[in-house]
Design a protein around this motif. Structure first.
Motif, PDB file in Angstrom:
ATOM      1  N   ALA A 148       0.838  -1.205   0.000  1.00 22.86           N
ATOM      2  CA  ALA A 148       0.000   0.000   0.000  1.00 22.86           C
ATOM      3  C   ALA A 148       0.868   1.248   0.000  1.00 22.86           C
ATOM      4  N   VAL A 149       1.965   1.216   0.784  1.00 23.17           N
ATOM      5  CA  VAL A 149       2.861   2.378   0.817  1.00 23.17           C
ATOM      6  C   VAL A 149       3.511   2.578  -0.541  1.00 23.17           C
ATOM      7  N   LEU A 150       3.901   1.457  -1.179  1.00 22.32           N
ATOM      8  CA  LEU A 150       4.522   1.529  -2.502  1.00 22.32           C
ATOM      9  C   LEU A 150       3.571   2.155  -3.514  1.00 22.32           C
ATOM     10  N   LEU A 151       2.274   1.881  -3.356  1.00 21.52           N
ATOM     11  CA  LEU A 151       1.272   2.442  -4.264  1.00 21.52           C
ATOM     12  C   LEU A 151       0.859   3.840  -3.810  1.00 21.52           C
ATOM     13  N   GLY A 152       1.558   4.395  -2.824  1.00 22.13           N
ATOM     14  CA  GLY A 152       1.306   5.778  -2.436  1.00 22.13           C
ATOM     15  C   GLY A 152       0.454   5.918  -1.197  1.00 22.13           C
ATOM     16  N   ILE A 154      -2.685   5.626  -0.600  1.00 27.31           N
ATOM     17  CA  ILE A 154      -4.124   5.800  -0.782  1.00 27.31           C
ATOM     18  C   ILE A 154      -4.526   5.135  -2.084  1.00 27.31           C
ATOM     19  N   SER A 155      -5.393   4.135  -1.997  1.00 26.83           N
ATOM     20  CA  SER A 155      -5.871   3.487  -3.212  1.00 26.83           C
ATOM     21  C   SER A 155      -7.340   3.832  -3.386  1.00 26.83           C
ATOM     22  N   ALA A 156      -8.007   3.124  -4.283  1.00 23.67           N
ATOM     23  CA  ALA A 156      -9.393   3.479  -4.586  1.00 23.67           C
ATOM     24  C   ALA A 156     -10.380   2.834  -3.626  1.00 23.67           C
ATOM     25  N   SER A 157      -9.884   2.051  -2.644  1.00 23.41           N
ATOM     26  CA  SER A 157     -10.822   1.352  -1.762  1.00 23.41           C
ATOM     27  C   SER A 157     -11.372   2.299  -0.700  1.00 23.41           C
ATOM     28  N   GLY A 158     -12.509   1.933  -0.138  1.00 25.94           N
ATOM     29  CA  GLY A 158     -13.206   2.824   0.778  1.00 25.94           C
ATOM     30  C   GLY A 158     -12.416   3.139   2.032  1.00 25.94           C
ATOM     31  N   SER A 159     -11.627   2.143   2.531  1.00 25.32           N
ATOM     32  CA  SER A 159     -10.916   2.366   3.780  1.00 25.32           C
ATOM     33  C   SER A 159      -9.809   3.399   3.624  1.00 25.32           C
ATOM     34  N   SER A 160      -9.482   3.776   2.380  1.00 25.74           N
ATOM     35  CA  SER A 160      -8.435   4.776   2.160  1.00 25.74           C
ATOM     36  C   SER A 160      -8.786   6.116   2.784  1.00 25.74           C
ATOM     37  N   ILE A 161     -10.090   6.339   2.973  1.00 26.22           N
ATOM     38  CA  ILE A 161     -10.506   7.613   3.553  1.00 26.22           C
ATOM     39  C   ILE A 161      -9.977   7.723   4.979  1.00 26.22           C
ATOM     40  N   ILE A 162      -9.926   6.573   5.698  1.00 30.09           N
ATOM     41  CA  ILE A 162      -9.354   6.588   7.045  1.00 30.09           C
ATOM     42  C   ILE A 162      -7.873   6.945   6.956  1.00 30.09           C
ATOM     43  N   GLY A 170      -1.186  14.308  10.721  1.00 27.99           N
ATOM     44  CA  GLY A 170       0.259  14.474  10.869  1.00 27.99           C
ATOM     45  C   GLY A 170       1.022  13.187  11.078  1.00 27.99           C
ATOM     46  N   LYS A 171       0.370  12.022  10.873  1.00 22.56           N
ATOM     47  CA  LYS A 171       1.090  10.758  11.013  1.00 22.56           C
ATOM     48  C   LYS A 171       1.820  10.428   9.711  1.00 22.56           C
ATOM     49  N   GLY A 172       2.838   9.542   9.793  1.00 21.99           N
ATOM     50  CA  GLY A 172       3.569   9.134   8.607  1.00 21.99           C
ATOM     51  C   GLY A 172       2.734   8.197   7.750  1.00 21.99           C
ATOM     52  N   ILE A 173       3.207   7.949   6.490  1.00 18.13           N
ATOM     53  CA  ILE A 173       2.421   7.121   5.572  1.00 18.13           C
ATOM     54  C   ILE A 173       2.300   5.700   6.110  1.00 18.13           C
ATOM     55  N   LEU A 174       3.448   5.096   6.505  1.00 18.77           N
ATOM     56  CA  LEU A 174       3.427   3.703   6.958  1.00 18.77           C
ATOM     57  C   LEU A 174       2.523   3.555   8.179  1.00 18.77           C
ATOM     58  N   GLU A 175       2.661   4.502   9.110  1.00 18.75           N
ATOM     59  CA  GLU A 175       1.866   4.461  10.334  1.00 18.75           C
ATOM     60  C   GLU A 175       0.370   4.538  10.010  1.00 18.75           C
ATOM     61  N   SER A 176       0.013   5.448   9.108  1.00 11.46           N
ATOM     62  CA  SER A 176      -1.405   5.620   8.752  1.00 11.46           C
ATOM     63  C   SER A 176      -1.966   4.367   8.115  1.00 11.46           C
TER      64      SER A 176
ATOM     65  N   MET B  82      -6.440  12.160  -4.389  1.00 12.75           N
ATOM     66  CA  MET B  82      -6.404  11.958  -2.943  1.00 12.75           C
ATOM     67  C   MET B  82      -4.994  12.122  -2.392  1.00 12.75           C
ATOM     68  N   GLN B  83      -4.018  11.541  -3.113  1.00 14.90           N
ATOM     69  CA  GLN B  83      -2.640  11.638  -2.605  1.00 14.90           C
ATOM     70  C   GLN B  83      -2.138  13.067  -2.674  1.00 14.90           C
ATOM     71  N   SER B  84      -2.477  13.772  -3.749  1.00 14.69           N
ATOM     72  CA  SER B  84      -2.032  15.164  -3.865  1.00 14.69           C
ATOM     73  C   SER B  84      -2.553  15.979  -2.703  1.00 14.69           C
ATOM     74  N   ILE B  85      -3.802  15.731  -2.330  1.00 10.76           N
ATOM     75  CA  ILE B  85      -4.413  16.556  -1.291  1.00 10.76           C
ATOM     76  C   ILE B  85      -3.937  16.153   0.090  1.00 10.76           C
ATOM     77  N   PHE B  86      -3.868  14.838   0.350  1.00 10.93           N
ATOM     78  CA  PHE B  86      -3.776  14.414   1.747  1.00 10.93           C
ATOM     79  C   PHE B  86      -2.375  14.057   2.221  1.00 10.93           C
ATOM     80  N   ILE B  87      -1.459  13.691   1.314  1.00 14.07           N
ATOM     81  CA  ILE B  87      -0.143  13.305   1.825  1.00 14.07           C
ATOM     82  C   ILE B  87       0.682  14.566   2.045  1.00 14.07           C
ATOM     83  N   PRO B  88       1.090  14.824   3.288  1.00 11.91           N
ATOM     84  CA  PRO B  88       1.880  16.025   3.552  1.00 11.91           C
ATOM     85  C   PRO B  88       3.339  15.804   3.178  1.00 11.91           C
ATOM     86  N   GLY B  89       4.157  16.800   3.284  1.00 14.17           N
ATOM     87  CA  GLY B  89       5.586  16.584   3.096  1.00 14.17           C
ATOM     88  C   GLY B  89       6.252  17.538   2.122  1.00 14.17           C
TER      89      GLY B  89
END
Lengths: 252, 259
Positions: A148-152, A154-162, A170-176, B82-89
């Motif tokens: 998921a981190v490699l794909l950025g 946030i994907s198209a699935s609903g849970s990505s909103i969380i 302000g959390k990191g990508i991996l942590e989120s 979504m990534q443009s908007i939400f990923i900070p950095g």
């Protein structure tokens, strides 16, 4: 980038080592010793895809797209389960869109974990099945989060909103990504395991015995019916908990 | 679920006539170049200069664009936004929207990821548009893939339509005895049991019969099997594959060498 590449190589080497070990010690061959395994796998994949689609249409807050994978993992062994998961995503890639293919390792892990837990005797009573579901969720999260981190993230699935929400706090990508998966995955995987358990409970002992590891699914005989009821009630409670807690969270 | 169970569309073109393995190598080459290409626009350029001409040659430009716009663009586009908007950095702020700021670096990173995903998925979609799944699996079996894998993939593609037909029968049967399939959310969850139960158990019971049937036809035989349908592999195919593999090696060496 080169650090990521190195990590990928290490991961591939580890997978290769485990597969080689399983092949040399003949653990893998046992799973595929019967034709029943090869015939069950396509049916399991079809179950995965049909139920996954049905759940999608009914708009339930779970995926339930790996019931067949768990079934094969329990009945035929961890390696057959891993193969079912991998091919399931492969076929979904052929039918729907190739966007399923990055998630092949996750699907394989689900089948592998289910098989290993069942080999340890953790698919015989409903509370053990809940533990199995939880372990599957943890394994799937560990394997899925780097992808998921490699794909950025946030994907198209609903849970990505969380995930998006957590990123904004302000959390990191991996942590989120990890937090999101720990919220969503256990509910989904425990329901999946319990449904697989209910299916196994409905099949005859004579039928189950034809599979290479049919003994994994010989349920403890006492209070079978009451346990099934408890298992189904747990699924309903989990679904309601999801509706009450996760859906408002995604709406915010 | 789509009407047809694979992307494949039969057309008379050079791309369709190529050996499936050649097309697989081509996709692998495109993916490699998309992954290791350093430039920001690599994936975009590959889509424009490799995939679009290939789709045009295969006489599938319209279908390819249809798949790209309907299936891949929503996924990649949603991820990009979504990534443009939400990923900070990032540090260079383009504009602010309430408490959310959008930075140039994030937008660039998101574009890189989204365009790569678009490239990979559409490259494989093009492979599936021009290659019948069973032809691909037969060819891979002839090249040493265990025949059981081909059996699993092809029979899955056959079982799914059967299961769909069966589930329609089950829904009709349950309705005829008064099951209400258009009601509230909680009731629809309860519906899963009488609908899914017969479907799953019915399919599982068939497994045993099918196992006996294919065992009787030599499924487990270890003798070398012959093929009813040979997939042609021409000199042109071999030449293209050699060139593609050389290109992949050159790209990888060129990328790894300085570091």
């Amino acid at each position: 980038m080169s650090q990521d590449f190195l990590n990928l190589l290490i991961a591939l080497a580890a997978v290769g080592l485990v597969l080689g070990w399983a092949y040399v010690t003949k653990r893998m061959q046992k799973d595929f010793s019967s034709t029943m395994t090869w015939v069950l796998i396509p049916v399991a994949i079809a179950i995965n895809i049909s139920i996954g689609q049905l759940v999608l249409v009914l708009k339930l807050p779970v995926y339930l797209d790996s019931i067949g994978t768990v079934l094969v993992g329990v009945l035929c062994g961890p390696w057959a389960g891993a193969l079912t998961g991998a091919l399931s995503n492969f076929v979904a890639g052929i039918i729907f869109d190739p966007g399923w293919w990055p998630w092949i390792p996750v699907a394989a892990t689900i089948g592998l974990t289910a098989g290993l837990c069942a080999n340890a005797g953790f698919f015989k009573t409903w509370w053990k099945v809940v533990v199995t579901g939880f372990l599957i969720a943890i394994a799937a999260t560990i394997v899925g989060s780097p992808i998921a981190v490699l794909l950025g993230g946030i994907s198209a699935s609903g849970s990505s909103i969380i995930t998006a929400f957590l990123l904004q706090t302000g959390k990191g990508i991996l942590e989120s990504v990890l937090t999101t998966n720990f919220l969503v995955e256990p509910i989904d995987k425990i329901s999946t395991s319990l449904l697989a358990f209910a299916i196994l409970d409905g099949l005859s002992a004579r039928y189950l015995a034809r599979f290479p590891r049919g003994e994994n699914a010989q349920l403890d005989q006492q209070r079978r019916t009451s346990e099934l009821v408890i298992a189904l009630v747990t699924v309903v409670i989990l679904v309601i908990v999801t509706i009450v807690f996760v859906v408002p969270l995604t709406n915010n | 679920m789509p009407d047809r169970l694979s992307f494949y569309l039969k057309k008379n073109s050079i791309i369709h006539a190529l050996n499936p393995f050649t097309k697989l190598t081509l996709v692998f080459a495109i993916v490699t170049y998309g992954l290791i290409g350093a430039g920001f626009w690599t994936a975009t350029i590959l889509v424009c200069l490799a995939l679009l001409p290939l789709a045009f040659t295969a006489r599938l430009l319209k279908e390819y664009l249809g798949v790209a716009v309907k299936l891949i663009l929503p996924t990649a586009g949603f991820m990009f936004v979504m990534q443009s908007i939400f990923i900070p950095g990032g540090t260079t702020e383009i504009f602010r929207l309430g408490s959310i700021s959008i930075e140039l670096e994030t937008v660039q990173r998101s574009y890189l990821i989204a365009s790569r995903i678009f490239l990979f998925i559409s490259a494989f979609a093009l492979l599936l548009l021009t290659t019948h799944p069973s032809e691909l699996m037969t060819n891979l079996t002839q090249r040493g893939l265990p025949p059981q894998f081909a059996y699993v993939i092809i029979s899955t593609l056959q079982i799914i339509p059967q299961m769909q037909a069966k589930s329609l029968t089950i829904i009709a049967a349950q309705r005829s005895r008064g099951l209400d399939t258009e009601s509230s959310f909680i009731k629809r969850i309860g519906l899963l049991v009488p609908l899914v139960g017969p479907l799953v158990f019915g399919s599982l019971v068939e497994v045993e019969e099918r196992a006996i049937a294919i065992e009787a036809r030599g499924f487990t035989s270890t003798h070398k099997k012959t093929y009813l349908h040979e997939v042609p592999d021409t000199n042109l195919d071999r030449a293209i594959r050699t060139i593609l593999i050389a290109l992949i090696i050159v790209a990888v060496v060129w990328r790894v060498w300085p570091s």
